[in-house]
Motif scaffolding. Sequence first.
Motif, PDB file in Angstrom:
ATOM      1  N   ALA A  36       0.846  -1.192   0.000  1.00  0.00           N
ATOM      2  CA  ALA A  36       0.000   0.000   0.000  1.00  0.00           C
ATOM      3  C   ALA A  36       0.881   1.241   0.000  1.00  0.00           C
ATOM      4  N   LEU A  37       0.458   2.239  -0.775  1.00  0.00           N
ATOM      5  CA  LEU A  37       1.134   3.533  -0.835  1.00  0.00           C
ATOM      6  C   LEU A  37       0.149   4.564  -0.311  1.00  0.00           C
ATOM      7  N   ASP A 165      -5.203   2.675  -8.217  1.00  0.00           N
ATOM      8  CA  ASP A 165      -5.210   4.014  -7.624  1.00  0.00           C
ATOM      9  C   ASP A 165      -6.622   4.327  -7.134  1.00  0.00           C
ATOM     10  N   GLU A 166      -6.796   4.361  -5.823  1.00  0.00           N
ATOM     11  CA  GLU A 166      -8.083   4.642  -5.165  1.00  0.00           C
ATOM     12  C   GLU A 166      -9.191   3.689  -5.640  1.00  0.00           C
ATOM     13  N   THR A 191       1.439  -9.571  -7.946  1.00  0.00           N
ATOM     14  CA  THR A 191       1.881  -8.539  -7.016  1.00  0.00           C
ATOM     15  C   THR A 191       0.943  -7.341  -7.149  1.00  0.00           C
ATOM     16  N   VAL A 192       0.574  -6.743  -6.020  1.00  0.00           N
ATOM     17  CA  VAL A 192      -0.396  -5.648  -6.019  1.00  0.00           C
ATOM     18  C   VAL A 192       0.223  -4.413  -5.369  1.00  0.00           C
ATOM     19  N   LEU A 193       0.105  -3.272  -6.058  1.00  0.00           N
ATOM     20  CA  LEU A 193       0.478  -1.968  -5.505  1.00  0.00           C
ATOM     21  C   LEU A 193      -0.794  -1.137  -5.432  1.00  0.00           C
ATOM     22  N   LEU A 194      -1.132  -0.711  -4.226  1.00  0.00           N
ATOM     23  CA  LEU A 194      -2.431  -0.125  -3.943  1.00  0.00           C
ATOM     24  C   LEU A 194      -2.255   1.279  -3.377  1.00  0.00           C
ATOM     25  N   ILE A 195      -2.810   2.284  -4.062  1.00  0.00           N
ATOM     26  CA  ILE A 195      -2.914   3.627  -3.487  1.00  0.00           C
ATOM     27  C   ILE A 195      -4.325   3.754  -2.926  1.00  0.00           C
ATOM     28  N   ILE A 209       3.484  -1.186   4.037  1.00  0.00           N
ATOM     29  CA  ILE A 209       2.955   0.134   3.691  1.00  0.00           C
ATOM     30  C   ILE A 209       4.120   1.090   3.495  1.00  0.00           C
ATOM     31  N   THR A 210       4.058   1.841   2.388  1.00  0.00           N
ATOM     32  CA  THR A 210       5.013   2.913   2.117  1.00  0.00           C
ATOM     33  C   THR A 210       4.273   4.236   2.248  1.00  0.00           C
ATOM     34  N   VAL A 211       4.846   5.177   2.995  1.00  0.00           N
ATOM     35  CA  VAL A 211       4.196   6.466   3.244  1.00  0.00           C
ATOM     36  C   VAL A 211       4.972   7.565   2.538  1.00  0.00           C
TER      37      VAL A 211
END
Length: 239
Positions: A36-37, A165-166, A191-195, A209-211
């Motif tokens: 998660a971003l 993204d959202e 692989t999932v990257l989630l904003i 989580i990356t902030v």
Amino acid sequence: MAAVTLLSTRDLCRHFGGLRAVRDVDFDLPQGEIRALIGPNGAGKTTFVSMLCGRIPASSGTITFQGQDVTHLPAHKRISLGMAYTFQITSIFGNLTVYENVALAVQHRLGRDHAALKRETLGALARVGLKARAEQVAGDLAYGHQRLLEIAMGLGQEPKLLILDEPTQGLSDGEIEEFIALIREVSANTTVLLIEHNIPVVMALADTITVLNFGRIIAEGTPAEIRANMHVQEAYLGG
């Protein structure tokens, strides 16, 4: 055994005139992770992801995907390598049916195998709960259903990396629960990257989580570590 890095950036920057939207970001995403971003509005999240996908060029720095430098590859080449993405503003074909939207994505991978095309298109729609709406004109869908259609279009590509993204924007509480279950299922092979601004969704799904804040990474860790991080509380979580 160390996880294989699927995607990484080094010193990645994006400037818009005098505005430094993304600043010197070093980022590593292991294969098989749900990442998660998060960050405040204007933190640079969508700009960062748009550079990953090739939607906008980087001002400087590098992007590597599956060990290949993709910094200067156009978006369609990155899709061919296994990236799929949805953005905050839906990008469906509103005048086509729900089925036709997903079939276009699947066809890119399968070509003219009509039996497989139909099977996988309907399968992708079933996964997001839209199979019963296959013949509906996509532009007539409620906004939340358009978001789910975009996810089905991404899944139809069988991506190695799915960037969202959202994705829960406009979804009902019940649809959000179904979305969480879907992403858990998808992550077995993708692989999932989630904003995402919905923090309960982030905490329920993310391995890491990356902030981001002011275009920089200010923290990275497990949901528990991020929730306890004083800097993140001050910048985003509200204490």
